[in-house]
Every structure is written in structure tokens, then in C-alpha cells.
Design an enzyme around this catalytic site. Structure first.
Site, PDB file in Angstrom:
ATOM      1  N   HIS A 299       0.832  -1.204   0.000  1.00 27.19           N
ATOM      2  CA  HIS A 299       0.000   0.000   0.000  1.00 27.19           C
ATOM      3  C   HIS A 299       0.871   1.261   0.000  1.00 27.19           C
ATOM      4  CE1 HIS A 299      -3.671   2.334   1.128  1.00 27.19           C
ATOM      5  NE2 HIS A 299      -2.772   3.110   1.708  1.00 27.19           N
ATOM      6  N   GLU A 300       1.809   1.310   0.936  1.00 26.48           N
ATOM      7  CA  GLU A 300       2.640   2.523   1.031  1.00 26.48           C
ATOM      8  C   GLU A 300       3.511   2.674  -0.206  1.00 26.48           C
ATOM      9  OE1 GLU A 300       1.527   4.321   3.251  1.00 26.48           O
ATOM     10  OE2 GLU A 300       0.523   2.755   4.405  1.00 26.48           O
TER      11      GLU A 300
END
Ligand code: PHE
Ligand code: ZN
Length: 894
Positions: A299-300
Site C-alpha cells: 500500500h505505502e
């Protein structure tokens, strides 16, 4: 802290700033209590805006000096948080020096200390707690950063971008200078100065550039970072292959910190993570932890394009980056699972992931959409932006992106992404810009009506009625939609709702699907696009009456309002070719049974589950052709939060009694099956994280849960033995959880043994706290869980200053143990108010999260409402209430 009522900020009030910043040079003399920040910015007039002063926001700092172009500025206005400077001309160099106190910063927003190291968190508005700045995401500047700190306590000095130089300074100090080549909004700024070590890996990007990957952790944790590093490499490859997106920096860093409000943060080139989502080794992390690390790292990392290269114009657009990035991480995880499962198991593996996502949506987002905080994925207003990092913006936002993907197809979606980047790379944009790119890349695909998903709150209800006509072998499906009112939105318009449909024949097989007007039958699952309040779809060539399977793959974030009787649910549970719907049939059947049991209980009767349900449940559980991970999903009852949402009024005590009764009954009557499953699902050999093994362990642990729930000596003995011989955390924690959720006399001894073994391990102790806070009362005369929670607050390992501890102990009690929290004597509610008030003074974001546990209080029984209201009022009247908590409690009281 507020002085009066927190003002409401409206999306419609957006105006570009008269002045933005082109470059900023930051200098930090880091000191625990007196850090001096020198900020030199090149400000430029914004030709696209109305003329006006330079506007700089600042909080929680003492200003030591201010010059404009080297001189004391003339026209200067100032209030507590905003500085306005009148400047002539087109450019000006503003230099500000200020002092901040990281040690006193308990909010974990801005610059703060954790275990003696310095860390920052700037999203959404933390940068203004570091220096005065036009702290909005539409101001994209180029940063150079110099950090100076004590070498012994802070040997590692990091910031965004590339390292330019390092060197020694007098007095045992040293410095490092960093430069970020990409312009970025201030919320993506980060620095770290701490005593850390790194696992490093050098990899090549698709185009052959060498990049250095680093995962920085405390020295004691270096044996638990391999999985995070692997996850990072997999994420890079996936984004290259799936979207043609490469890492754009020479160096990419992940830093783990133990004190962090959220999961992780995508600062450019310097992601900062809650340790919970970095560290994993077999002895301390469960399969679920491994999965979470993988998806949060992804996600990051994915934010580097969806969020950083193209960012949000204002915070109302938050779902532009979050919904899209959650969708990307969900797709990534599904692909990883499918790849590990091989061609045979891929479809089931994807379904299991989809089911996980649907569970989260139903447990967290549906209740939000039905309560006083309901908002569209793009909100129209807020009092405190930190309150809008919600399941709606994230998870429903991802569902909206998924619907676009469904409507446009994978290729059309990819073309839309390509066009979006080609138009907007380096810009701060809106959700409209994204949807327009999607439309334009797909021959002007009409998405005007689709945009209502961005402006309407509430979970739509979809109804369905089918009519089979034997005479002409046709079947007419009538679909309806309506969205109930939400605060401030009484009337809703019809949405574009993709409904994937299959028709199941009497033999349990999908029937050929042929639309009226089609020459021949097509695939057995077809997409209907519902755009009206009511719409008919006619199928032909159906020799028998079908059972419809609607919303396959959970094709839209809606509630399917269709009454299905037990027989039909049992039929779909046995035959639905769509694994998500097969699971959902099991969930719906269980929901019917549980809610009926709860009603009976509320009326003072104790009933048993219908034999047909137990038989259908058993058939699914023991179907060896089904993948264990899927069976574990199918045999896990619907979550309590979701079930409470489906009860009117919500009665946690009756629900809990029903669940305990049903778990016991299923445990007892299927004991032989559970035992056989538990034994056959054991995974031999040393632990490795692999989805196939994880599925087996999940099913074995579930079997243990039911065996222990049955409460007989044999069942409890199995859980006890499993705890003692467990070879990894998944097994150990699974067995401990089974013991804790039972009448076992050995539970306290097991908890003590677990605590002793992991005495110094903060993350494992979080599990230990959460397990106890989530404990049900399996014996009527056992002590209330609240007593245990109170005692645990005095444990040496607990701290109100550490968000993970608060979430584990208090968060679990408030949000995942409804029956104990809502004890009839009101003790839980008074305790809640005490804790929210205490947390408010330390960390408003964490306090507001805990405060949200009571937002849906008006759905509860009158007796509970009467107990809750005075506590909400007590919090609202508390001195020094933050806007964060005020917004939540104020809206709850309405
Ligand atoms: N932007 C982070 C994410 O979703 C979440 C976050 C928000 C972290 C605010 C810290 C503060 O990845
Ligand atoms: Zn995010």
C-alpha cells in the site's frame, strides 16, 4: 486544543493560495526538548489565484526570528495558527527560525520522540507543528534538509530523497544533508534521527536502474525484517508488471517506529511504519500478521505513484489517493495469493481475499454509513480532517474504484491510469480529474451518473424479484435500488450499480445465460448495470425455474435486500458456483439463525439452531474438494459488529447469548468433524509463510475454537495440548485464543505462560492484551471483562501513550466486545468516558478513534441509550476538548 466550537470546513470553499512555495531549505538542530528549526523558503506568487498575502500556518512552536528578503517584514498579521505577510512583487525569500519541544509532543503528529529517537508524522496537518508553512497539499515544493544531532544517541539521520553529504560537528554531534528531487506537498515530508540498523538490498528496476532498498529497525528487531523486504520487492515488480510504474528514486527506505497513530505513512522515499506492519518472524507473528505486513508495505509503496507523484488538491479529495491505493493493494494481494495457489487454486485464493475485504467493509464501513458520521467517499465538510481517515474514504473508496475497473474492464482501466498519469504527473488534483481520465481513455465512457458515488453517503439497498415463465422459458429479473437518508442528505438519486448475476438450475449447476435479443447463450456470470430505481432484465431459454445468484464477487458495495428462505440459502450454500456468493449464502443463513436465537433469548427462551442449518454448515466444512482457507471463511460466523448492525434495536447481550449458544452447539454436535479437521490440517515441518499452509492453520485453529467452545474435557484438552506443543505464533496464539474463549480452567495459566515467554516483546504483548479485552463471558458467574481490562491498565507493559497498546486493550474492549462493553450496569460506558477524556489530553487522534466506539448508540436498546447519553454529554463538557473528539461526540449527540 479548542477554545470554542470547532469550525466546519467546506469543500465548496476551496480557493487556490495567492502564494505558493517553490523551494524550501530546512535545517534541524535536533534536541529532545529544544529543537531549533530554520526554514528558508522561496515563495512565489500564484498566477492562478486572487492577489493576497503569503499565508503560513504554524502551531506548537515558538518563533525566534522572521525575515522577508533579509529584512523585518512590514505588513504582518497573526493569530494563534495563521501568519499573513503582505509582500510586493512576484517572489520572496521568507526565513523563519523557531523552537519546538519534541519530548512534550504526545500527539505523535509533527516531530516527536520514540525510544530516544526523533520521528515525524505530517499527514494531514503535522508539518505546521514543525515550521510555519502554507501547509496544504496543493503546495508542491522541492526540499533540501539538513539534520544535526547527537551522534551517540542518533547515529542514523534520514530524510526524503537522496543523501548529499554527511559529516562530524563539535560536541559529539554530526549532520546529514538530503535532497528530494521531486516536488512534494508538505504532508510527505519526513525525517528520522535515531539508533537504528538496516537490512539492505540492491535491486534493478524494469528499465535497469539500480536502486537501494533499506528497512530500518531497532537492532534487536533485525531478525524480523526479511518478510517486509521481500514484500517490498514483490510490490515493485507488481507495479511494474501491472501498471508499468517504476520506482523513481535511487533509494527507498522503510523505517519502523513503535509509537505511531496509524498503520504506516508513505512519505516520499522514506516510508515510516508502525512496527506492527514491518516486523514478522515465525515465533512472534501470525499468518495474518505476515499478510498484513505484505499488504501495508505494498500500500505505502503504491502511494509513490497514486498519492505522491499525483497528489490531492485538498483533503476532501483524500479518497483520490486512498481509495485507489487500497484497490491497488487488494489487487496485489489477490494476485500474490493466486500465484502461490497455482492455476488450480487461483480462483478460490482470489475469492478468499475478496471475502476478507468484504468482511472488513461490512464490519467497519456499513455501520459508519448508517451512523451520525456518515459521509460520501468525498466528504463535503469536516471539523477535523484527522477524523476522515475512515473506512468510507478507504474501503468504500476502493469499492468505487473496483466498480470502475469492472465497468471498464482491466484494459480500459489500465488505459485510464496511463492517461491519468500522463495528464497529472507532478500535480495536485481532484477526484473529477481521475474519473475524467478514465472516461476519456475509454472513448468518452459516460461516467456522469457514476460520479454520484462520490457525493452520496449511505449504503444502497438493492432489491430483486424474479419471475419465471414456463410457457416461453423466460426469466425476468427486476432489480430495484434505494439509498436511505443520511445526515444532511435526505434524498438520494439512483446510482450506477454493477450487479454480476448467475442463474442456478435445479441440478445445482449454472444455467446458460442468454439475454432477450442475444443470438446464443454467453458466459454463465453476466454483468447487469442497474442505473434506475427499478429495472427489468429478461433472460430466455431457461427450461426450469432458476435460483438467482446476485452480486457475484460482491460486485458493488451495497446491501442485497432479498429474502431467501432456509431452503434456498442451503441450496446456494451447497451449489453456488461463485465462491464469494457461496460464502455469503452461508453468512446469510447463519445470520438468520443467530438473529432468531437472539430474539428468542431476549424473550427469555433458549432455542437450538435448526438441524438443516447444522447439516448445511457441516457439509461445507467437510467438503474436501474445497480449499481449507475457503472453508475457514465459510465456517467463521458473521462478525458481531455486522450482526449488531442488522438488529433493531441492537441488543449486544442477547446477541452474545445467541453466539455462545450456537458456538457450543456446533462445537458439541460436530465434535468428531472438528477433531478430524484439526488433525488433518496440521502442517508438518518448520514454519514458512505460505498461503496454502496458512489456510490449513486457519482451519485447524477454527476447529480448536469450536472444540474449546463445546466446553467438554476432551475439547478443552485438545486446545491445551495444542498450546503446549505449538511450533509457531499462528498455532500458539490460535490455541491460546481457543482457551481464552472457553470455560477452560487452564486459561489463566496459559495466559501467564504466554506473558512470561514474551515479556519483552511489545508487539506480542499487544496480542495478549487484545485477547483478554476481547474475552467473552462463557460462564455466567465469571468476572466481567472490564475488571480484567482495568487490571491490565496497571500492567507494566501497558501505556496510554502508545497507540498500539490503547488499540489492543481499550480498542478491542470498546469495538470488539460489545456485550461486555455494554454491560447493563453502565460500568463500561463510564469507563469509556474516563478513558476518552484521559486520552484527549495526550493524543486527540487516538482519543477520537476510541470515542467513535459509541457513535451508533441510538441504535441500541432504550436502557443502553439511557446509560450512554450522560457519558457522551460528560465527554462533550470536558475541559480542553480537542476538535477531534468534539466532532465525533458532537455528531453522535446530534
Ligand atoms: N496515508 C497513510 C496511508 O493510508 C495513513 C496515514 C494517515 C498515516 C494519516 C498517518 C497519518 O497509507
Ligand atoms: Zn494510504
Amino acid at each position: 486544543m479548542k477554545t470554542e466550537h470547532a469550525p466546519t470546513i467546506a469543500r465548496a470553499d476551496y480557493r487556490p493560495l495567492s502564494w505558493t512555495v517553490e523551494r524550501i531549505d530546512l535545517h534541524f538542530q535536533l534536541d529532545p526538548t529544544a529543537t531549533v528549526v530554520t526554514n528558508r523558503m522561496v515563495c512565489v506568487r500564484n498566477p492562478a489565484a486572487e492577489p493576497g498575502p503569503i499565508r503560513l500556518w504554524g502551531e506548537a512552536q515558538e518563533r525566534l526570528a522572521l525575515t522577508v528578503d533579509g529584512a523585518v517584514p512590514q505588513g504582518l498579521r497573526e493569530n494563534a495558527t495563521l501568519l499573513e505577510i503582505d509582500v510586493e512583487g512576484e517572489r520572496a525569500v521568507v526565513e523563519i527560525r523557531s523552537r519546538i519541544d519534541p519530548k512534550a509532543n504526545t500527539t505523535l503528529s509533527g516531530l516527536y520522540l520514540s525510544s530516544g529517537g526523533f520521528f515525524t508524522q505530517c499527514e494531514a496537518e503535522g508539518f505546521r507543528r514543525i515550521t510555519w508553512f502554507p501547509d496544504r497539499p496543493d503546495v508542491m515544493a522541492r526540499y533540501t534538509v539538513t539534520l544535526e544531532a547527537d551522534r551517540a544517541s542518533c547515529p542514523v539521520l534520514l530524510s526524503n530523497g537522496n543523501l548529499l553529504e554527511t559529516g562530524e560537528l563539535p560536541g559529539g554531534r554530526h549532520y546529514a544533508r538530503w535532497e528530494d528531487p521531486f516536488p512534494k506537498p508538505s504532508y510527505l515530508f519526513a525525517l528520522v534521527a535515531a539508533d537504528l540498523v538496516a537490512l539492505e538490498r540492491e535491486v534493478e528496476t524494469a528499465s535497469g536502474r539500480k536502486v537501494l532498498l533499506q528497512v530500518w529497525v531497532a537492532a534487536a528487531d533485525i531478525d524480523r525484517v526479511e518478510h517486509a523486504m521481500d514484500s517490498l520487492v514483490h510490490s515493485m515488480r507488481w507495479d511494474e508488471e501491472t501498471f508499468g510504474l517504476e520506482l523513481d528514486l535511487d533509494r527507498f527506505m522503510i523505517v519502523a517506529v513503535a509509537d505511531f497513530n496509524m498503520g504506516a505513512m508513505e512519505n516520499k522515499g522514506l516510508n515510516i511504519f508502525n512496527t506492527k506492519f514491518v516486523l514478522a518472524k515465525p515465533d512472534t507473528a501470525t499468518d495474518i500478521d505476515y499478510e498484513n505486513v505484505e499488504s501495508v508495505v505494498a500500500h505505502e509503496y503504491f502511494h509513490n505513484w497514486t498519492g505522491n507523484r499525483v497528489t490531492c488538491r485538498d483533503w476532501f479529495q483524500l479518497t483520490l489517493k486512498e481509495g485507489l491505493t487500497v484497490f491497488r493493494d487488494q489487487q496485489f494481494s489477490a494476485d500474490m495469493l493466486a500465484r502461490a495457489a497455482g492455476p488450480e487454486g487461483a480462483a478460490s485464493a482470489r475469492a478468499v481475499k475478496r471475502i476478507d475485504d468484504v468482511r472488513v467493509l461490512r464490519a467497519a464501513q456499513f455501520p459508519e454509513d448508517a451512523g451520525p458520521m456518515a459521509h460520501p467517499i468525498r466528504p463535503d465538510s469536516y471539523q477535523e480532517i484527522n477524523n476522515f481517515y475512515t473506512a468510507t474514504v478507504y474501503e468504500k473508496g476502493a469499492e468505487v474504484i473496483r466498480m470502475l475497473h469492472t465497468l471498464l474492464g482491466p484494459e480500459g482501466f489500465r488505459n485510464g491510469m496511463d492517461l491519468y498519469f500522463s495528464y497529472h504527473d507532478g500535480q495536485a488534483v481532484t477526484c473529477d480529474d481521475f474519473v475524467e481520465a478514465m472516461s476519456e481513455a475509454n472513448n468518452g465512457f459516460d461516467l456522469d451518473q457514476f460520479m454520484r458515488w462520490y457525493s452520496q453517503a449511505g449504503t444502497p439497498r438493492v432489491g430483486a424479484r424474479g419471475e419465471w415463465n414456463a410457457a416461453d422459458a423466460s426469466y425476468t429479473l427486476t432489480l430495484t435500488q434505494h439509498t436511505p437518508p443520511t445526515p444532511g442528505q435526505d434524498d438520494k438519486l439512483p446510482l450506477v450499480i454493477p450487479v454480476a448475476v448467475g442463474l442456478i438450475g435445479p441440478d445445482g449447476k449454472d444455467m446458460p445465460l442468454q439475454f432477450d435479443g442475444e443470438k446464443q447463450a454467453g458466459p454463465t456470470t453476466r454483468l447487469l448495470t442497474l442505473t434506475e430505481a427499478e429495472q427489468r432484465f429478461r433472460f430466455i431459454g431457461l427450461a426450469a425455474e432458476p435460483v438467482p445468484s446476485l452480486l457475484r464477487g460482491f460486485s458493488a458495495p451495497v446491501i442485497l435486500d432479498v429474502e431467501e428462505n432456509d431452503a434456498r440459502l442451503g441450496f446456494r450454500m451447497a451449489h453456488d458456483a461463485d465462491p464469494c456468493n457461496r460464502w455469503d449464502a452461508a453468512q446469510r443463513y447463519a445470520e438468520r439463525v443467530i438473529l432468531a436465537l437472539a430474539r428468542a433469548h431476549a424473550e427469555g427462551r433458549v432455542e437450538q439452531a435448526p438441524a438443516a442449518f447444522v447439516a448445511a454448515f457441516r457439509a461445507l466444512l467437510t467438503d474436501a474438494t474445497l480449499d481449507p482457507a475457503f472453508r475457514a471463511q465459510a465456517a467463521a460466523l458473521p462478525g458481531e459488529a455486522y450482526l449488531l448492525e442488522r438488529m433493531a434495536p441492537a441488543d449486544p447481550a442477547a446477541l452474545r447469548a445467541a453466539l455462545i449458544g450456537l458456538m457450543r452447539e456446533l462445537g458439541e454436535s460436530l465434535a468428531a468433524d472438528w477433531l478430524a479437521l484439526f488433525e488433518s490440517m496440521q502442517v508438518p515441518g518448520p514454519y514458512r509463510y505460505h498461503p496454502a499452509d496458512a489456510g490449513r492453520r486457519a482451519l485447524a485453529n477454527l476447529a480448536l475454537r469450536y472444540l474449546a467452545a463445546a466446553g467438554d474435557a476432551a475439547g478443552l484438552g485438545h486446545a491445551q495440548a495444542a498450546f503446549e506443543r505449538a511450533g509457531n505464533m499462528t498455532e500458539r496464539f490460535g490455541a491460546l485464543a481457543a482457551l481464552v474463549q472457553s470455560t477452560s480452567p487452564a486459561r489463566d495459566a496459559a495466559l501467564a505462560a504466554f506473558q512470561a515467554r514474551y515479556r519483552d516483546d511489545a508487539l506480542v504483548l499487544d496480542k495478549w492484551f487484545a485477547l483478554q479485552a476481547g474475552a467473552w463471558r462463557w460462564q455466567a458467574d465469571s468476572a466481567p471483562t472490564l475488571e480484567r481490562v482495568r487490571a491490565l491498565m496497571n500492567d507494566a507493559a501497558f501505556s496510554l501513550a502508545n497507540p498500539n497498546k490503547v488499540y489492543a486493550l481499550l480498542g478491542t474492549f470498546f469495538r470488539a466486545n460489545a456485550a461486555e462493553f455494554h454491560a447493563a450496569d453502565g460500568s463500561g460506558h463510564a469507563f469509556w468516558a474516563d478513558q476518552v477524556i484521559a486520552l484527549n489530553a495526550k493524543n486527540p487522534q487516538v482519543a477520537a478513534r476510541m470515542a467513535r466506539a459509541l457513535e451508533n448508540w441510538k441504535r441500541y436498546t432504550p436502557a443502553l441509550q439511557a446509560s450512554i447519553r450522560p457519558q457522551l454529554e460528560r465527554v462533550l463538557a470536558a475541559a480542553g476538548l480537542s476538535p477531534d473528539v468534539e466532532e465525533v461526540v458532537g455528531k453522535a449527540l446530534g
